[in-house]
Structures are given as C-alpha cells and as structure tokens.
Design a protein around this motif. Structure first.
Motif, mmCIF file in Angstrom:
data_model
loop_
_atom_site.group_PDB
_atom_site.id
_atom_site.type_symbol
_atom_site.label_atom_id
_atom_site.label_comp_id
_atom_site.label_asym_id
_atom_site.label_seq_id
_atom_site.Cartn_x
_atom_site.Cartn_y
_atom_site.Cartn_z
ATOM 1 N N UNK A 88 0.850 -1.191 0.000
ATOM 2 C CA UNK A 88 0.000 0.000 0.000
ATOM 3 C C UNK A 88 0.882 1.235 0.000
ATOM 4 N N UNK A 89 0.693 2.119 -0.949
ATOM 5 C CA UNK A 89 1.442 3.368 -1.089
ATOM 6 C C UNK A 89 2.950 3.155 -1.018
ATOM 7 N N UNK A 90 3.414 2.077 -1.673
ATOM 8 C CA UNK A 90 4.844 1.818 -1.732
ATOM 9 C C UNK A 90 5.422 1.123 -0.514
ATOM 10 N N UNK A 91 4.573 0.710 0.420
ATOM 11 C CA UNK A 91 5.043 0.040 1.637
ATOM 12 C C UNK A 91 4.557 -1.406 1.655
ATOM 13 N N UNK A 92 5.387 -2.299 2.174
ATOM 14 C CA UNK A 92 4.974 -3.684 2.360
ATOM 15 C C UNK A 92 3.993 -3.738 3.524
ATOM 16 N N UNK A 93 2.894 -4.449 3.368
ATOM 17 C CA UNK A 93 1.953 -4.660 4.462
ATOM 18 C C UNK A 93 2.193 -6.049 5.028
ATOM 19 N N UNK A 94 2.306 -6.121 6.340
ATOM 20 C CA UNK A 94 2.551 -7.398 7.010
ATOM 21 C C UNK A 94 1.488 -7.594 8.085
ATOM 22 N N UNK A 95 1.213 -8.859 8.445
ATOM 23 C CA UNK A 95 0.219 -9.094 9.492
ATOM 24 C C UNK A 95 0.698 -8.553 10.839
ATOM 25 N N UNK A 96 -0.239 -8.118 11.645
ATOM 26 C CA UNK A 96 0.083 -7.627 12.980
ATOM 27 C C UNK A 96 0.498 -8.819 13.837
#
Length: 99
Positions: A88-96
């Motif tokens: 999202x918006x150039x950032x990796x999303x990882x699980x909390x």
C-alpha cells in the motif's frame, strides 16, 4: 560459569540442532573457552578508564576515509514489490504480530 554436557544438549534442543557426540564435545569446549575469556576480561581493573565514544577515539583526531553518500542504484521499488502479497502506497503490508 562453566557449562556442562546437559547444558549443551538443552541449547541444541532449543536451537533445533542435531549434534554428533564429537560436535557436542567441541561445542562445550568452545563455549567454555569463551566464558574463560569473559572471566579474564572481568578480572582487569578498568576503574578510572573513560569509555570511548568510538574505537578510533583512542588514536586522537583521525580522519576517517568514508565514501561519498551518492545514489548508486536505480529505484526499483515497484519491481521489488511485485511478488509481495500486500502493498500500500509503496510500503509492504505485514500481518500484525503484537496485540
């Protein structure tokens, strides 16, 4: 503080290592050798010795040869993130992982 063979077995189990008897013996000697060095360093009287902010501080004013801070690679963010499951918006999303 010396370790025993059972301590090495416990550490190997925690690290999920399968050690052969010869490896276990060598590991015990190496780790206990490390603890011997630590005990020797503890025995040194360091009272009155000021801690160094940087290892070269003991040498006085030394000019460090650092490379110039210049861009040497092209921006490949999109190509690097193509295989990511979520971005999202150039950032990796990882699980909390911390609640």
């Amino acid at each position: 503080m010396a370790l025993t063979s059972s301590d090495i077995d416990r550490v190997a189990q925690l690290a999920r290592l399968q050690l052969e008897p010869a490896e276990r013996t060598r590991m015990l000697a190496q780790i206990n050798g490390f603890f011997d060095i630590v005990e020797q360093m503890r025995a040194v009287d360091t009272s009155g010795v000021e801690p160094l902010a940087h290892p070269t501080a003991a040498l006085g004013e030394v000019a460090l040869s650092l490379r110039d801070d210049v861009v040497s690679e092209t921006n490949q963010r999109e190509a690097n993130q193509r295989s990511a499951p979520a971005v999202e918006r150039g950032l990796f999303l990882v699980p909390k992982v911390i609640e």
